[in-house]
Write a protein that holds these residues in place. Sequence first.
Motif, PDB file in Angstrom:
ATOM      1  N   ASP A  53       0.353  -1.421  -0.317  1.00  0.00           N
ATOM      2  CA  ASP A  53      -0.002  -0.007  -0.122  1.00  0.00           C
ATOM      3  C   ASP A  53       0.942   1.092   0.054  1.00  0.00           C
ATOM      4  OD1 ASP A  53      -1.686   1.549   0.038  1.00  0.00           O
ATOM      5  OD2 ASP A  53      -2.187   1.165   2.402  1.00  0.00           O
ATOM      6  N   ILE A 100      -4.790  10.652  -5.443  1.00  0.00           N
ATOM      7  CA  ILE A 100      -4.673   9.969  -6.638  1.00  0.00           C
ATOM      8  C   ILE A 100      -5.278   8.873  -5.942  1.00  0.00           C
ATOM      9  CG2 ILE A 100      -3.590   8.535  -7.894  1.00  0.00           C
ATOM     10  CD1 ILE A 100      -0.720  11.002  -7.650  1.00  0.00           C
ATOM     11  N   CYS A 205     -11.295   2.412  -7.336  1.00  0.00           N
ATOM     12  CA  CYS A 205     -12.913   2.607  -6.973  1.00  0.00           C
ATOM     13  C   CYS A 205     -13.280   3.774  -7.320  1.00  0.00           C
ATOM     14  CB  CYS A 205     -12.525   2.419  -4.716  1.00  0.00           C
ATOM     15  SG  CYS A 205     -14.851   3.272  -4.749  1.00  0.00           S
ATOM     16  N   GLU A 222     -16.759  -3.820  -3.786  1.00  0.00           N
ATOM     17  CA  GLU A 222     -15.752  -4.449  -3.080  1.00  0.00           C
ATOM     18  C   GLU A 222     -15.923  -3.942  -1.389  1.00  0.00           C
ATOM     19  OE1 GLU A 222     -12.688  -2.196  -4.432  1.00  0.00           O
ATOM     20  OE2 GLU A 222     -11.428  -2.576  -3.022  1.00  0.00           O
TER      21      GLU A 222
END
Length: 276
Positions: A53, A100, A205, A222
């Motif tokens: 991540d 972002i 997403c 999700e």
Amino acid sequence: MAADRAEQHAESAGLYAGLYDLARDVAAEAGQLVQRMRREGVEVAGTKSSDVDVVTRADQASEELIRRRLLAERPDDGLLGEEGDEVAGTSGVRWVVDPIDGTVNYLYGLPAYAVSVAAEHDGEVVAGVVLNPATGEEYGAVRGAGAWLRTPAGRTPLRVREPVETARMLVATGFNYELELRRDQGRAVARLLTQVRDVRRMGACSLDLCAVASGRVDAYLEEGVHAWDHAAGGLVAAEAGATVRQGTGAHGRLLLTCAAPAVIEELVRLAADCGF
Ligand code: IPD
């Protein structure tokens, strides 16, 4: 009474339109910055929930720019952004920002990342912009006024696809960065794959929700997404006629499902059956 309501409606519409215009301007500036920083070379600044991540210098710089611009223009507003502390406001407006969305795509140069800027009024998202600076596609929506896609060729209204049964759905999804959750999402997706037309994992997403809005996919689901990932895209999808459902997933986290209203219940059931 009716005149009061009409006046109030006009006032809200004016507020929402102003918030949308500001979101557009700021997203455009952030998009230019993000593209310039990509050309100059992406620099990873650190990691967050897991080793995979990542946060880049561009995520940080984009969020700084967006915060500075929005709060200079509207100093009494609140702001929640992915890369910084929440700012409390007093105006009833809160900005929800992903500088972002799709950072991993950005890192690799896959053209599916977005600057996502949403404005809430009294806790409800009322304006949103999702700008993909790599393609120039800019999705926008204003509560009660519809959703649209702007490209250099012009502005096109968005409409969700005609509903189809789950067995014929093209479903977008995503995987969380936390390994426990992602492992179970992998198992659930393996089940989902045999029940639907196919699955897409595009990596942002906000753009997945806009893909439902534009009919590029039938549905999205999700678990584990955050407000900054879905605020603007969720409004785009809803204004394009989709239902965006916030439930709880297998790990007790937010499970977002999005599809045409006629098939949302079926999708939510299928997601639970598959183990999402
Ligand atoms: C991520 C993307 C991805 C989704 C993850 C998000 P980020 O946001 O939206 O598609 O699967 O759950 O965290 O980290 O790139 O802003």
